[in-house]
Design a protein around this motif. Structure first.
Motif, mmCIF file in Angstrom:
data_model
loop_
_atom_site.group_PDB
_atom_site.id
_atom_site.type_symbol
_atom_site.label_atom_id
_atom_site.label_comp_id
_atom_site.label_asym_id
_atom_site.label_seq_id
_atom_site.Cartn_x
_atom_site.Cartn_y
_atom_site.Cartn_z
ATOM 1 N N PHE A 105 22.065 -9.731 -24.487
ATOM 2 C CA PHE A 105 22.862 -9.552 -25.690
ATOM 3 C C PHE A 105 24.308 -9.252 -25.279
ATOM 4 C CE2 PHE A 105 18.609 -8.013 -27.118
ATOM 5 C CZ PHE A 105 18.385 -8.954 -28.111
ATOM 6 N N GLN A 106 25.243 -9.629 -26.139
ATOM 7 C CA GLN A 106 26.659 -9.341 -25.886
ATOM 8 C C GLN A 106 27.103 -8.160 -26.746
ATOM 9 O OE1 GLN A 106 29.303 -12.900 -24.968
ATOM 10 N NE2 GLN A 106 27.840 -13.851 -26.368
ATOM 11 N N ILE A 107 27.778 -7.218 -26.106
ATOM 12 C CA ILE A 107 28.216 -5.992 -26.768
ATOM 13 C C ILE A 107 29.723 -5.837 -26.587
ATOM 14 C CG2 ILE A 107 27.866 -3.502 -26.954
ATOM 15 C CD1 ILE A 107 25.371 -5.148 -27.538
ATOM 16 N N GLN A 108 30.412 -5.419 -27.644
ATOM 17 C CA GLN A 108 31.853 -5.168 -27.564
ATOM 18 C C GLN A 108 32.096 -3.686 -27.306
ATOM 19 O OE1 GLN A 108 34.742 -5.239 -31.064
ATOM 20 N NE2 GLN A 108 35.155 -7.232 -30.143
ATOM 21 N N VAL A 109 32.798 -3.390 -26.232
ATOM 22 C CA VAL A 109 33.033 -2.003 -25.828
ATOM 23 C C VAL A 109 34.534 -1.778 -25.668
ATOM 24 C CG1 VAL A 109 32.599 -0.261 -24.056
ATOM 25 C CG2 VAL A 109 30.797 -1.884 -24.662
ATOM 26 N N ASN A 110 35.010 -0.654 -26.184
ATOM 27 C CA ASN A 110 36.420 -0.290 -26.050
ATOM 28 C C ASN A 110 36.587 0.531 -24.780
ATOM 29 O OD1 ASN A 110 38.923 1.382 -26.379
ATOM 30 N ND2 ASN A 110 39.065 0.241 -28.293
ATOM 31 N N GLU A 111 37.321 -0.016 -23.817
ATOM 32 C CA GLU A 111 37.569 0.653 -22.547
ATOM 33 C C GLU A 111 39.071 0.799 -22.347
ATOM 34 O OE1 GLU A 111 33.860 -0.616 -19.737
ATOM 35 O OE2 GLU A 111 35.431 -2.120 -19.985
ATOM 36 N N ASN A 112 39.529 2.050 -22.395
ATOM 37 C CA ASN A 112 40.964 2.351 -22.218
ATOM 38 C C ASN A 112 41.827 1.575 -23.209
ATOM 39 O OD1 ASN A 112 40.362 4.023 -19.967
ATOM 40 N ND2 ASN A 112 40.307 2.226 -18.627
ATOM 41 N N GLY A 113 41.367 1.516 -24.459
ATOM 42 C CA GLY A 113 42.128 0.854 -25.501
ATOM 43 C C GLY A 113 42.023 -0.661 -25.511
ATOM 44 N N MET A 137 27.953 -2.735 -40.108
ATOM 45 C CA MET A 137 28.109 -3.460 -38.849
ATOM 46 C C MET A 137 26.890 -3.230 -37.972
ATOM 47 S SD MET A 137 31.062 -3.028 -35.902
ATOM 48 C CE MET A 137 32.344 -3.752 -36.927
ATOM 49 N N LEU A 138 26.407 -4.295 -37.330
ATOM 50 C CA LEU A 138 25.284 -4.189 -36.409
ATOM 51 C C LEU A 138 25.796 -3.619 -35.090
ATOM 52 C CD1 LEU A 138 22.233 -4.936 -36.310
ATOM 53 C CD2 LEU A 138 22.909 -7.010 -35.093
ATOM 54 N N THR A 139 25.221 -2.496 -34.668
ATOM 55 C CA THR A 139 25.700 -1.802 -33.472
ATOM 56 C C THR A 139 24.526 -1.401 -32.586
ATOM 57 O OG1 THR A 139 25.616 0.404 -34.459
ATOM 58 C CG2 THR A 139 27.651 -0.873 -34.783
ATOM 59 N N THR A 140 24.870 -0.963 -31.383
ATOM 60 C CA THR A 140 23.882 -0.373 -30.479
ATOM 61 C C THR A 140 23.701 1.101 -30.831
ATOM 62 O OG1 THR A 140 25.554 0.264 -28.841
ATOM 63 C CG2 THR A 140 24.626 -1.959 -28.663
ATOM 64 N N GLY A 141 22.812 1.774 -30.106
ATOM 65 C CA GLY A 141 22.606 3.190 -30.345
ATOM 66 C C GLY A 141 23.841 4.026 -30.059
ATOM 67 N N ASN A 142 24.755 3.515 -29.213
ATOM 68 C CA ASN A 142 26.004 4.224 -28.895
ATOM 69 C C ASN A 142 27.135 3.873 -29.843
ATOM 70 O OD1 ASN A 142 24.904 5.531 -26.616
ATOM 71 N ND2 ASN A 142 25.241 3.722 -25.360
ATOM 72 N N GLY A 148 28.060 -11.511 -32.485
ATOM 73 C CA GLY A 148 27.430 -12.737 -32.926
ATOM 74 C C GLY A 148 28.269 -13.923 -32.484
ATOM 75 N N GLN A 149 27.949 -15.076 -33.010
ATOM 76 C CA GLN A 149 28.690 -16.272 -32.616
ATOM 77 C C GLN A 149 30.134 -16.235 -33.091
ATOM 78 O OE1 GLN A 149 26.386 -19.613 -34.022
ATOM 79 N NE2 GLN A 149 25.008 -19.531 -32.247
ATOM 80 N N ASN A 150 30.420 -15.423 -34.118
ATOM 81 C CA ASN A 150 31.785 -15.322 -34.643
ATOM 82 C C ASN A 150 32.368 -13.925 -34.480
ATOM 83 O OD1 ASN A 150 31.776 -18.057 -35.612
ATOM 84 N ND2 ASN A 150 30.534 -17.376 -37.349
ATOM 85 N N GLY A 151 31.924 -13.211 -33.470
ATOM 86 C CA GLY A 151 32.439 -11.873 -33.231
ATOM 87 C C GLY A 151 31.465 -10.810 -33.726
ATOM 88 N N GLU A 181 23.306 -14.703 -42.720
ATOM 89 C CA GLU A 181 24.579 -13.981 -42.699
ATOM 90 C C GLU A 181 25.288 -14.111 -41.350
ATOM 91 O OE1 GLU A 181 26.201 -12.040 -44.988
ATOM 92 O OE2 GLU A 181 24.787 -12.477 -46.611
ATOM 93 N N ALA A 182 24.518 -14.173 -40.260
ATOM 94 C CA ALA A 182 25.122 -14.252 -38.924
ATOM 95 C C ALA A 182 24.045 -14.677 -37.935
ATOM 96 C CB ALA A 182 25.725 -12.903 -38.520
#
Length: 277
Positions: A105-113, A137-142, A148-151, A181-182
């Motif tokens: 799975f692909q996850i978006q993470v904010n690292e140092n802004g 929004m669909l998120t992980t436990g953190n 998704g295919q569109n972000g 939906e996605a």
């Protein structure tokens, strides 16, 4: 310090790192989607000590004449084992388990802004309110957004039910009407040995410029509409506790042997000093 003691000291330092690796595997034996790490050792610099020149030394030899003395061993690489773990059915709508070994799975993470894309096998997802509680929004436990295919996957509030199909499509029902939906953006690690552990059960791509690879040579999208996951289930850790215990005992015994080597070397040096006096 003698060469023997140097070899033992260097090897002990690297064996300690393997012990830490085994401990981390065992601590995460119950972590959803965790992938075990394996340690590979390699020899350090070898010195060639030539014997006295004698033509008889070469008779019947198939290896080079002389003695090769190593400088110990080092932890050459840490490899991620992406083999499939056991599947546990939970009947929870937002739980998903990947069916293939190298899928992520692909996850978006904010690292140092900065927003970066990381990867995980943990399919335990949640819905978090966004946009003043108007959307989910669909998120992980953190709390990291699932891509998704569109972000990031954002679903408008007010739906009756939600379902994730085997091909990754997210189906939402409103007023008796269902719609897609996605779709989850599942990818395949073509070169899984290049992935690096990023903490929190996540993986990242290494510095591709230094390796001489393109990102497309390591991570590729899966086939469209392929059945890549199982809904209502979670993948368990693939750590084999019995194997980890066996590796732990072997590594501890190797550490003890090298420690004993240093003690014996010190005793021998003490005896030599007494003879000199």
């Amino acid at each position: 310090m003698s060469q023997m003691m140097i070899q033992a000291a260097v090897t002990m330092n690297q064996l300690q790192q393997k012990l830490d690796l085994i401990g981390n595997n065992m601590a995460n034996s119950q972590t959803t989607g965790y992938k075990g790490r394996q340690a590979d050792f390699s020899s350090l610099l070898i010195q060639q000590v030539n014997n006295l020149s004698d033509p008889a030394n070469a008779e019947g030899r198939v290896t080079p004449d002389g003695i090769r003395v190593g400088s110990g061993a080092k932890l050459g690489s840490t490899n991620i084992d992406l083999s499939l773990g056991s599947i546990l059915e939970t009947d929870r709508v937002l739980d998903t388990a990947l069916k293939q070994d190298n899928h992520l799975f692909q996850i978006q993470v904010n690292e140092n802004g900065q927003e970066n894309t990381l990867y995980t096998r943990d399919g335990s997802f949640f819905l978090s309110p966004v946009n003043n509680n108007q959307d989910l929004m669909l998120t992980t436990g953190n709390g990291n957004p699932v891509l998704g295919q569109n972000g990031p996957i954002v679903i408008a509030e007010g739906f009756d039910s939600i379902d994730i199909r085997e091909n990754g499509q997210i189906i939402v029902s409103r007023g008796g009407q269902t719609a897609v939906e996605a779709q989850l953006a599942v990818v395949e690690a073509v070169r899984p040995r290049l992935l690096e552990a990023a903490g929190q059960n996540l993986f990242r791509l290494p510095d591709m410029e230094n390796l001489g690879f393109d990102a497309a040579e390591v991570i590729q999208a899966t086939a469209p509409n392929a059945d890549v996951l199982q809904s209502g289930a979670l993948e368990q850790s693939n750590v084999d506790i019995a194997q980890q215990m066996a590796d732990l005992m072997v590594t501890q015994r190797s550490y003890q042997f090298n420690s004993r080597t240093i003690s014996m070397g010190d005793q021998m040096m003490g005896l030599v000093n007494q003879l000199r006096s």
